[in-house]
Design an enzyme around this catalytic site. Structure first.
Site, mmCIF file in Angstrom:
data_model
loop_
_atom_site.group_PDB
_atom_site.id
_atom_site.type_symbol
_atom_site.label_atom_id
_atom_site.label_comp_id
_atom_site.label_asym_id
_atom_site.label_seq_id
_atom_site.Cartn_x
_atom_site.Cartn_y
_atom_site.Cartn_z
ATOM 1 N N ASP A 1 -0.540 -25.193 14.747
ATOM 2 C CA ASP A 1 -0.357 -23.742 14.851
ATOM 3 C C ASP A 1 -0.448 -23.279 16.300
ATOM 4 O O ASP A 1 0.239 -22.345 16.726
ATOM 5 C CB ASP A 1 -1.423 -23.042 14.003
ATOM 6 C CG ASP A 1 -1.001 -21.653 13.551
ATOM 7 O OD1 ASP A 1 0.141 -21.244 13.838
ATOM 8 O OD2 ASP A 1 -1.808 -20.971 12.894
ATOM 9 N N ASN B 1 1.474 -12.170 19.196
ATOM 10 C CA ASN B 1 0.503 -12.296 20.282
ATOM 11 C C ASN B 1 1.179 -12.761 21.571
ATOM 12 O O ASN B 1 0.857 -12.286 22.664
ATOM 13 C CB ASN B 1 -0.608 -13.267 19.876
ATOM 14 C CG ASN B 1 -1.399 -12.739 18.691
ATOM 15 O OD1 ASN B 1 -2.218 -11.850 18.828
ATOM 16 N ND2 ASN B 1 -1.140 -13.279 17.508
ATOM 17 N N LYS C 1 -6.276 -19.535 17.725
ATOM 18 C CA LYS C 1 -5.015 -19.845 18.409
ATOM 19 C C LYS C 1 -4.285 -18.583 18.851
ATOM 20 O O LYS C 1 -3.511 -18.605 19.815
ATOM 21 C CB LYS C 1 -4.127 -20.731 17.528
ATOM 22 C CG LYS C 1 -3.790 -20.150 16.152
ATOM 23 C CD LYS C 1 -2.570 -19.273 16.144
ATOM 24 C CE LYS C 1 -2.394 -18.582 14.815
ATOM 25 N NZ LYS C 1 -1.211 -17.716 14.786
ATOM 26 N N ARG D 1 0.812 -1.205 0.000
ATOM 27 C CA ARG D 1 0.000 0.000 0.000
ATOM 28 C C ARG D 1 0.858 1.274 0.000
ATOM 29 O O ARG D 1 0.535 2.260 -0.655
ATOM 30 C CB ARG D 1 -0.908 0.006 1.238
ATOM 31 C CG ARG D 1 -1.904 1.157 1.272
ATOM 32 C CD ARG D 1 -2.491 1.304 2.677
ATOM 33 N NE ARG D 1 -3.102 0.073 3.149
ATOM 34 C CZ ARG D 1 -4.377 -0.233 2.967
ATOM 35 N NH1 ARG D 1 -5.170 0.593 2.310
ATOM 36 N NH2 ARG D 1 -4.865 -1.355 3.441
ATOM 37 N N TYR E 1 9.891 -5.690 7.950
ATOM 38 C CA TYR E 1 9.279 -6.938 8.403
ATOM 39 C C TYR E 1 10.220 -8.139 8.381
ATOM 40 O O TYR E 1 10.112 -9.034 9.218
ATOM 41 C CB TYR E 1 8.035 -7.252 7.567
ATOM 42 C CG TYR E 1 6.873 -6.351 7.876
ATOM 43 C CD1 TYR E 1 6.115 -6.534 9.024
ATOM 44 C CD2 TYR E 1 6.546 -5.295 7.041
ATOM 45 C CE1 TYR E 1 5.047 -5.703 9.325
ATOM 46 C CE2 TYR E 1 5.483 -4.455 7.329
ATOM 47 C CZ TYR E 1 4.735 -4.665 8.478
ATOM 48 O OH TYR E 1 3.682 -3.834 8.776
#
Length: 344
Positions: A250, A262, A197, A40, A57
């Site tokens: 996962d 997370n 998850k 983007r 990243y």
């Protein structure tokens, strides 16, 4: 990635400039396909083109020389038979709605996003079907850290679709010496597993921050799986899907490594950092934070017993002290261990 024999070269677009989108684009380009990655931000796209590296990243990972990077969406998808959509759930619908008129009928649309839309409780495959017409839709999900994929660690994933031809095609374009792709026809189950998850990685990150050991991690992962399967059954998915790569595979990965965003959020909260600050510190989207709210609300609505989800919600959004929540969890009812049996 080492190039391997796959199906005949085709034109493929990857929408999204994050770590997983970049990893998928690198695999596909390495397998000899005409590959375009859309970002983007024009400045980030230009930087990746110039440096041949996604420094934000996946720093230090060289991008395949044949990977074309652009911020022009129409240019990215022009003539493409396959489009991977690796966009965070918050922006997913907007991007799909924008790109839909640019796609040829019959295009294979593959979501790689593990999240749930906030307002509708729709999964990403639902959005693909709602915002497009005449497309073939699939979901890619599994225990797949992007960093390890691009470093060539042995990895497997799942492609789920109602279209058998789509599954076989994606298996062909992604397979390499270090990357295996299994198939499933349970789109809803595979996608739901990928979203759920993320919640439990937050609580295992908290446990690590509190100095808890392997026993605690094992307890959390196995009870998390029981909750996921109960919720899946209530939602109409096949609970057996959750014992495969997209489910328990996962779950184990995400709950046991600080490569998980997370998990890192949970760790910082466990160390006493406010949630908003922890999310800002990570600097990338942690889908599980949004998912906790959504699953808690839906579980209450359906009457599904999910004590871990309730506990995480209490800590993150109800400002309850972690020790108090832990005491409540450990004093709860001790129920039957395994809810599913091969015996009739």
């Amino acid at each position: 990635m080492t190039q391997t024999e796959t199906s005949s070269p085709v034109s493929i677009a990857v929408l999204g400039g994050g770590s997983f989108g970049t990893a998928i684009a690198n695999i596909v380009a390495g397998n000899g396909h005409d590959t375009r990655q859309w970002m983007r931000d024009p400045e980030k796209a230009a930087s990746c083109r110039q440096l041949r590296e996604n420094t934000y990243y996946l720093p230090g990972v060289p991008l395949h020389p044949e990977l074309n990077i652009t911020s022009d969406l129409a240019q990215a998808v022009s003539g493409c038979a396959i489009v991977f959509v690796a966009i965070p759930s918050k922006s997913f619908r907007q991007v799909v709605k924008t790109v839909a008129p640019m796609l040829a009928p019959g295009t294979m649309l593959i979501s790689t996003t593990k999240g749930i839309e906030h307002d509708s409780f729709h999964l990403m495959s639902d959005i693909l079907l709602e915002e497009t017409s005449g497309m073939r839709v699939g979901v890619l999900s599994g225990p797949n850290f992007a960093k390890e994929i691009v470093e060539g660690h042995y990895t497997a994933t799942v492609i789920a679709s109602e279209h058998e031809e789509l599954c076989k095609t994606i298996q062909g374009v992604l397979h390499s010496e270090t990357f295996r792709v299994y198939s499933s026809n349970d789109v809803f189950g595979v996608e739901l597993a990928g979203a759920l998850k993320n919640i439990y990685a937050i609580v295992t990150g908290m446990a690590k921050a509190l100095g808890r050991g392997g026993n605690t991690t094992s307890l959390l992962i196995t009870r998390a799986l029981a909750e996921m399967m109960r919720f899946a059954e209530a939602m109409g998915a096949d609970p057996m899907t959750f014992i495969g790569l997209a489910g328990v595979g996962d779950l184990i990965l995400t709950c046991s490594s600080d490569l998980s965003r997370n998990y890192r959020v949970g760790y910082l909260v466990g160390k006493g950092m406010p949630l908003e600050q922890a999310v800002a510190e990570i600097g990338q989207v942690a889908e599980g934070v949004n998912t906790v709210r959504l699953i808690k609300r839906k579980a209450d609505e359906l009457g599904v017993y999910m004590p871990l989800v309730s506990a995480i919600h209490a800590i993150l959004f109800e400002e309850r002290p972690i020790p108090e929540v832990i005491r409540d969890l450990m004093s709860g009812a001790q129920t039957f261990d395994v809810a599913y049996s091969a015996k009739s």
